[in-house]
Design an enzyme around this catalytic site. Structure first.
Site, short mmCIF file in Angstrom:
data_model
loop_
_atom_site.label_atom_id
_atom_site.label_comp_id
_atom_site.label_asym_id
_atom_site.label_seq_id
_atom_site.Cartn_x
_atom_site.Cartn_y
_atom_site.Cartn_z
N GLY A 458 29.41 59.89 50.68
CA GLY A 458 30.37 60.95 50.44
C GLY A 458 31.09 61.36 51.72
O GLY A 458 31.90 62.29 51.73
N ILE A 582 36.40 62.35 67.96
CA ILE A 582 36.41 62.54 66.51
C ILE A 582 37.24 61.39 65.92
O ILE A 582 38.41 61.21 66.26
CB ILE A 582 37.01 63.91 66.15
CG1 ILE A 582 36.10 65.03 66.70
CG2 ILE A 582 37.19 64.05 64.64
CD1 ILE A 582 34.66 65.01 66.23
N LEU A 583 36.63 60.61 65.03
CA LEU A 583 37.22 59.34 64.60
C LEU A 583 38.20 59.51 63.45
O LEU A 583 39.08 58.67 63.26
CB LEU A 583 36.12 58.35 64.22
CG LEU A 583 35.08 58.09 65.34
CD1 LEU A 583 34.04 57.09 64.86
CD2 LEU A 583 35.75 57.59 66.61
N ASN A 584 38.00 60.56 62.64
CA ASN A 584 38.94 60.83 61.55
C ASN A 584 38.98 62.34 61.36
O ASN A 584 38.00 62.96 60.94
CB ASN A 584 38.48 60.13 60.26
CG ASN A 584 39.42 60.38 59.08
OD1 ASN A 584 39.94 61.50 58.90
ND2 ASN A 584 39.66 59.37 58.28
N LYS A 654 29.97 61.03 68.80
CA LYS A 654 28.64 61.58 68.52
C LYS A 654 28.56 61.83 67.02
O LYS A 654 29.56 61.76 66.33
CB LYS A 654 28.43 62.89 69.28
CG LYS A 654 28.43 62.73 70.81
CD LYS A 654 28.26 64.08 71.50
CE LYS A 654 28.20 63.91 73.02
NZ LYS A 654 28.12 65.22 73.72
N GLY A 657 27.52 64.85 61.10
CA GLY A 657 27.13 65.17 59.73
C GLY A 657 26.19 66.35 59.60
O GLY A 657 26.08 66.94 58.53
N GLU A 658 25.49 66.68 60.65
CA GLU A 658 24.43 67.68 60.51
C GLU A 658 24.63 68.94 61.34
O GLU A 658 24.11 70.00 61.01
CB GLU A 658 23.08 67.02 60.83
CG GLU A 658 22.81 65.93 59.80
CD GLU A 658 21.59 65.07 60.05
OE1 GLU A 658 20.51 65.49 59.62
OE2 GLU A 658 21.72 64.00 60.64
MO1 MOS Z 1 19.84 63.32 57.42
S1 MOS Z 1 18.30 64.62 57.01
O1 MOS Z 1 19.11 62.40 58.62
O2 MOS Z 1 20.20 62.38 56.08
#
Ligand code: MOS
Length: 691
Positions: A458, A582-584, A654, A657-658
């Site tokens: 996603g 930042i790639l996108n 880097k 996502g988290e």
């Molecule tokens: Mo994340 S908790 O490493 O998908």
């Protein structure tokens, strides 16, 4: 470079998803496909003494009922949560004790309701306290982190500090609850096992299935074309894929196992509850002399997973005397596992709340306190940072948010029944990267095909990888096609640890770079089959770095606390990140905002309650486990600094996502304190706690 990287390119699969043609794991309607429904254990600890399947088998359409009495014996998995239907033991409530396979989902469900299971129940123990007699210090915390680190004399230094904060926080169990439940469709064909699954990484699924079913990996194909979220809970294979493969083998039919939402809290992992004790000692100028972060958490009886929540305290602030400790108790609870920003999200909630409390003790601006404790090197390891820029994020955030001129006195801004406040917190997430392979092909029509077994959960992985490939090839983005999501493709690691793009992108970059050079040397028309290049970053991407590599960020929140209802509304949420290149811009913004939204949920609405008597989580669906909805989100902004860091990977990126979830809960909690003057130290900040 043709400038694809960084551009806000649209998601390549967006049209398919919006139009409903993107197929998810339950949507492969192979001829004769059967459906299955699991039966969950109704005791929190004990043994199955009998499985009466007569009524279930009498339901029209039911094909088979599998239990430990008749299910195929599997090799022992490394992950004990996958040893389903192998023995009568019940390690926690919700553990699967049977599976009903039927012509339709309705028949499978009716069959599951008709299975009569009897148990020998034993007394269970599910409530975590810091003084639980079963608490021990493990060998290591999750992610292979040392459980304990100590430098200097933290107790002595804390005792003689001019300013002190000694506080406890609690983060409840949290559940990932991706929109698409854990689902697999499996079929066997000529001794080969073909699986569509909802996973963050099909390579690991194939390894596990090969072991369990004693098959060579070449005889197994696992695909995950589209995945409706995972948030860590699909980072490891789950029982659905094992059950689907088993049921398909037993019935000779393709079988789909789509786990019902209410089964997920027990079998798909959760963020374990964390009890934090923070001791911060500082001199009059606000320089930390002692930093002690101790975490107590739970794990299950069958698997040790230790949420590494004291780890960010090893990265964030300079303090000569320091200790970080993880403790755990094994209880009769479902097995905890990875959830977005594991360790960092609960750990930084506690640390950044305590820093705010210390700023209050010192009468110092909380940004200034962080500036004064900026370390020269990573405090725990002594390694220099490859790049940091936390202070720049705080300053840029302060400017954008309008922090200057803030009246620091809590409980002073009022608007009718509302108390208003603002808060800030820092964020960090480690830079992770794993070896990957990729292949690139130049075709005669001037297009390129890039292949790697990345998984798009996603995030827009296809789009970003095409951008990386296009720039390495020096061609326009439209000329690069990309294939991901199958073990038939060059092997690649999972979408997790905020490492996917860096890992896959590195291999895609190298393969495309190699292909570009090969093309430059090539004369005359391309051969019929095109021209190929491959890359494998083993030995490169996994090389030990002399640098501490982390992304950083700053979160700002403005809240209104309703003194009549106790409701907390977040009027503004702002994040500023230093996360390499930042790639996108479009998909990155979406990731940051998504993380911040999940952080808002962690702060205000999300939480699972362990029912002591029943021995299970009380919240089992999205009607009881409250994730934020659009109405909960007012103004939310994500920005980033242009950070150049040559010590990461060829793209200079880097993970993103988290980190968005990491500082958000503390920023909101600190804003609630600023609004009300009351420090709440247990999440979520629901009206019953606030009033
Ligand atoms: Mo994340 S908790 O490493 O998908």
């Amino acid at each position: 470079m043709t400038g694809s990287v960084g551009a806000p390119a649209e998601r390549r699969e967006g049209r398919e998803k919006v139009g409903g043609t993107a197929r998810y794991a339950a949507e492969f309607h192979d001829p004769g496909r059967a459906q299955a429904w699991p039966v969950s254990a109704r005791v929190a600890r004990g043994r199955v003494t009998g499985v009466d399947t007569a009524d279930a088998l009498a339901v029209p359409g039911v094909l088979a009922v599998l239990s430990h009495e008749n299910a195929p014996r599997l090799a022992e998995p490394d992950d004990p949560t996958l040893a389903v239907l192998q023995n009568p033991r019940v390690p926690h409530r919700g553990w699967f004790v049977a599976l009903v396979v039927a012509e339709t989902l309705e028949a499978a469900r009716a069959g599951a309701a008709a299975v009569r299971v009897t148990y020998d129940a034993e007394a269970h123990d599910v409530v975590l306290t810091a003084s639980h007699p079963g608490v021990y210090v493990p060998e290591e915390a999750s992610g292979g982190q040392p459980a304990v680190r100590e430098q200097g004399d933290p107790d002595g230094a804390f005792g003689s500090s001019a300013a002190r904060v000694d506080v406890a926080y609690r983060v409840p169990p949290l559940h990932n609850h991706p929109m698409e439940p854990h689902t697999s469709t499996a079929r066997w064909e000529d001794g080969r096992l073909l699986v569509h699954t909802s996973s963050q990484g099909t390579g690991a699924v194939r390894v596990v299935l090969a072991k369990l079913f004693d098959l060579p990996e070449e005889r197994i194909v696992v695909t995950a074309e589209h995945v409706g979220g995972g948030f860590g809970s699909k980072g490891t294979p789950r029982p659905d894929v094992v059950l689907a493969a088993m049921a398909a083998r037993e019935t000779g039919r393709p079988v789909t196992v789509a786990l019902p939402r209410r089964c997920l809290p027990a079998v798909a992992g959760h963020r374990a509850p964390t009890l934090h004790r923070l001791r911060l000692g500082a001199d009059e100028d606000g320089r930390l002399t002692a930093l002690v972060h101790e975490v107590t958490t739970h794990t299950s009886r069958i698997k040790e997973y230790v949420e590494h929540a004291a780890v960010p305290a090893r990265v964030m602030y300079a303090a000569p005397h320091r200790r970080t400790v993880h403790r755990v108790a094994a209880l009769d609870v479902p097995s905890p596992s990875w959830m977005r920003a594991p360790g960092q999200a609960p750990g930084m909630y506690a640390l950044e709340s305590a820093m705010d409390e210390l700023a209050g003790e010192l009468g110092m601006d909380p940004i200034e306190l962080r500036v004064r404790n900026e370390p020269d090197v990573e405090p725990d390891s002594g390694k220099p940072f490859s790049s940091r820029h936390l202070i720049d994020c705080l300053r840029e955030g302060s400017r954008r948010f309008g922090w200057d001129g803030r009246d620091p006195r809590p409980g002073t801004r009022r608007d009718g029944p509302l108390l208003l406040g603002t808060g800030v917190a820092a964020a960090t997430y480690p830079v992770m990267v794993s070896p990957s392979t990729a292949a690139a092909r130049a075709l005669r029509d001037g297009t390129f095909l890039v292949r790697t077994n990345a998984t798009d959960i996603g995030t827009g992985a296809r789009t970003v990888l095409a951008q990386v490939g296009a720039d390495a090839l020096g061609v326009p983005l439209e000329r690069v096609r990309i294939e991901v999501g199958s073990t038939e493709l060059p092997s690649a690691p999972l979408a997790g640890d905020s490492s996917g793009t860096a890992s896959w992108g590195w291999a895609v970059h190298d393969a495309c770079d190699r292909l570009a050079r090969r093309l430059a040397e090539h004369t005359g028309p391309l051969p019929e089959e095109g021209l190929d290049a491959r890359a494998d970053t083993k030995g490169v991407a996994d090389a030990e770095s002399d640098f501490a590599r982390h992304a950083f960020g700053a979160h700002f929140a403005e809240v209104a606390v309703d003194t009549v209802t106790g409701e907390v509304r977040v009027g503004r949420l702002l994040g500023v990140y230093a996360a390499g290149r930042i790639l996108n811009a479009r998909t990155a913004r979406s990731q940051f905002v998504g993380g911040m939204t999940m952080g808002l949920g962690m702060a205000l609405t999300e939480g699972s309650t362990m029912d002591a008597a029943f021995g299970d989580f009380t919240e089992s669906d999205l009607a009881s486990y409250h994730v934020p909805v659009h109405a909960d989100i007012a103004e939310i902004e994500a920005h980033w600094l242009d950070e150049e860091d040559s010590r990461l990977n060829p793209m200079g990126s880097k993970g993103i996502g988290e980190i968005g979830i990491v500082g958000t809960p503390a920023a909101i909690g600190n804003a609630v304190h600023h609004a009300t003057g009351v420090r709440l130290r247990e999440l979520p900040l629901t009206p019953d706690r606030v009033l």
